[in-house]
Motif scaffolding. Structure first.
Motif, PDB file in Angstrom:
ATOM      1  N   GLU A  16       0.734  -1.272  -0.095  1.00 48.07           N
ATOM      2  CA  GLU A  16       0.070   0.620  -0.321  1.00 48.07           C
ATOM      3  C   GLU A  16       1.001   1.246  -0.219  1.00 48.07           C
ATOM      4  O   GLU A  16       2.099   1.053   0.879  1.00 48.07           O
ATOM      5  CB  GLU A  16      -0.797   0.195   0.969  1.00 48.07           C
ATOM      6  CG  GLU A  16      -2.000  -1.147   1.331  1.00 48.07           C
ATOM      7  CD  GLU A  16      -2.898  -0.889   2.050  1.00 48.07           C
ATOM      8  OE1 GLU A  16      -3.389   0.451   2.790  1.00 48.07           O
ATOM      9  OE2 GLU A  16      -2.791  -1.776   3.107  1.00 48.07           O
ATOM     10  N   PRO A  19      -1.061   8.759  -1.083  1.00 47.57           N
ATOM     11  CA  PRO A  19      -1.782   9.338   0.498  1.00 47.57           C
ATOM     12  C   PRO A  19      -2.167   9.082   1.555  1.00 47.57           C
ATOM     13  O   PRO A  19      -2.813   7.314   1.816  1.00 47.57           O
ATOM     14  CB  PRO A  19      -2.856   9.894  -0.211  1.00 47.57           C
ATOM     15  CG  PRO A  19      -3.323   9.336  -1.570  1.00 47.57           C
ATOM     16  CD  PRO A  19      -2.327   8.351  -1.552  1.00 47.57           C
ATOM     17  N   ALA A  20      -2.108   9.186   2.962  1.00 45.69           N
ATOM     18  CA  ALA A  20      -3.063   8.674   4.273  1.00 45.69           C
ATOM     19  C   ALA A  20      -4.509   8.647   3.726  1.00 45.69           C
ATOM     20  O   ALA A  20      -4.674   7.315   4.601  1.00 45.69           O
ATOM     21  CB  ALA A  20      -2.732  10.168   5.589  1.00 45.69           C
ATOM     22  N   ASP A  21      -5.322   8.822   3.560  1.00 51.38           N
ATOM     23  CA  ASP A  21      -7.069   9.061   3.484  1.00 51.38           C
ATOM     24  C   ASP A  21      -6.649   8.827   2.229  1.00 51.38           C
ATOM     25  O   ASP A  21      -6.604   9.393   0.918  1.00 51.38           O
ATOM     26  CB  ASP A  21      -6.931  10.497   3.535  1.00 51.38           C
ATOM     27  CG  ASP A  21      -8.779  10.259   3.447  1.00 51.38           C
ATOM     28  OD1 ASP A  21      -9.225   8.840   3.392  1.00 51.38           O
ATOM     29  OD2 ASP A  21      -9.434  11.077   3.612  1.00 51.38           O
ATOM     30  N   PRO A  22      -7.011   7.192   2.022  1.00 44.14           N
ATOM     31  CA  PRO A  22      -7.095   7.032   0.198  1.00 44.14           C
ATOM     32  C   PRO A  22      -8.511   7.191  -0.580  1.00 44.14           C
ATOM     33  O   PRO A  22      -8.636   7.292  -1.777  1.00 44.14           O
ATOM     34  CB  PRO A  22      -7.499   5.107   0.343  1.00 44.14           C
ATOM     35  CG  PRO A  22      -7.126   5.295   1.699  1.00 44.14           C
ATOM     36  CD  PRO A  22      -6.815   6.343   2.312  1.00 44.14           C
ATOM     37  N   SER A  23      -9.738   7.477   0.675  1.00 42.83           N
ATOM     38  CA  SER A  23     -10.596   7.772  -0.388  1.00 42.83           C
ATOM     39  C   SER A  23     -10.547   9.661  -0.329  1.00 42.83           C
ATOM     40  O   SER A  23     -11.726  10.498  -1.782  1.00 42.83           O
ATOM     41  CB  SER A  23     -11.976   7.987   1.627  1.00 42.83           C
ATOM     42  OG  SER A  23     -11.665   8.788   2.488  1.00 42.83           O
ATOM     43  N   ASP A  24      -9.775   9.965  -0.509  1.00 45.08           N
ATOM     44  CA  ASP A  24      -9.444  11.511  -0.987  1.00 45.08           C
ATOM     45  C   ASP A  24      -8.872  11.712  -2.212  1.00 45.08           C
ATOM     46  O   ASP A  24      -7.784  11.184  -2.458  1.00 45.08           O
ATOM     47  CB  ASP A  24      -7.875  12.242  -0.379  1.00 45.08           C
ATOM     48  CG  ASP A  24      -7.996  13.401  -0.387  1.00 45.08           C
ATOM     49  OD1 ASP A  24      -8.559  14.302  -1.516  1.00 45.08           O
ATOM     50  OD2 ASP A  24      -7.176  14.783   0.288  1.00 45.08           O
ATOM     51  N   ALA A  27      -6.004  14.239  -4.076  1.00 49.54           N
ATOM     52  CA  ALA A  27      -4.754  13.509  -3.256  1.00 49.54           C
ATOM     53  C   ALA A  27      -4.686  12.388  -3.447  1.00 49.54           C
ATOM     54  O   ALA A  27      -2.690  12.292  -4.436  1.00 49.54           O
ATOM     55  CB  ALA A  27      -4.878  13.225  -1.684  1.00 49.54           C
ATOM     56  N   ARG A  28      -4.933  11.433  -4.431  1.00 47.80           N
ATOM     57  CA  ARG A  28      -4.815   9.757  -4.825  1.00 47.80           C
ATOM     58  C   ARG A  28      -3.739  10.755  -6.340  1.00 47.80           C
ATOM     59  O   ARG A  28      -2.974  10.433  -6.542  1.00 47.80           O
ATOM     60  CB  ARG A  28      -5.714   9.091  -5.062  1.00 47.80           C
ATOM     61  CG  ARG A  28      -6.365   7.967  -3.487  1.00 47.80           C
ATOM     62  CD  ARG A  28      -7.088   7.232  -4.217  1.00 47.80           C
ATOM     63  NE  ARG A  28      -8.300   7.489  -5.798  1.00 47.80           N
ATOM     64  CZ  ARG A  28      -9.437   7.226  -5.450  1.00 47.80           C
ATOM     65  NH1 ARG A  28      -9.801   7.298  -4.253  1.00 47.80           N
ATOM     66  NH2 ARG A  28      -9.857   7.791  -6.135  1.00 47.80           N
ATOM     67  N   TYR A  31      -0.549  12.110  -6.215  1.00 47.74           N
ATOM     68  CA  TYR A  31       0.211  11.164  -5.498  1.00 47.74           C
ATOM     69  C   TYR A  31       0.742  10.279  -7.130  1.00 47.74           C
ATOM     70  O   TYR A  31       1.983  11.341  -7.247  1.00 47.74           O
ATOM     71  CB  TYR A  31      -0.460  10.540  -5.083  1.00 47.74           C
ATOM     72  CG  TYR A  31       0.496   9.371  -4.169  1.00 47.74           C
ATOM     73  CD1 TYR A  31       1.812   9.153  -3.923  1.00 47.74           C
ATOM     74  CD2 TYR A  31       0.552   8.404  -4.991  1.00 47.74           C
ATOM     75  CE1 TYR A  31       2.484   8.432  -3.506  1.00 47.74           C
ATOM     76  CE2 TYR A  31       1.168   6.758  -5.464  1.00 47.74           C
ATOM     77  CZ  TYR A  31       2.513   7.375  -4.060  1.00 47.74           C
ATOM     78  OH  TYR A  31       3.424   6.359  -4.439  1.00 47.74           O
TER      79      TYR A  31
END
Length: 63
Positions: A16, A19-24, A27-28, A31
């Motif tokens: 994995e 980003p720390a919050d995969p639902s963002d 941010a994904r 990345y």
């Protein structure tokens, strides 16, 4: 976000990343775009299926 890597025994594994919050979603995307800047051969595949992690593991690590 999963990425292919080499495990401790030299075998291919999925780890994995991202980003720390995969639902963002923003941010994904940021990345992988940043990664793409450093690696123009990067493949980004979005799976919207049941058991996506299992499918990726069976397809990417065994293929």
């Amino acid at each position: 976000v999963m990425e292919r890597a080499f495990g401790p025994l030299g075998t291919t594994i999925l780890v994995e990343t991202g980003p720390a919050d995969p639902s963002d979603v923003a941010a994904r995307e940021a990345y992988w775009r940043k990664r793409r800047d450093r690696d123009p051969d990067l493949w980004v595949v979005e799976l919207d299926i049941a058991s996506a992690e299992r499918f990726a593991a069976e397809t990417i690590t065994l293929g």
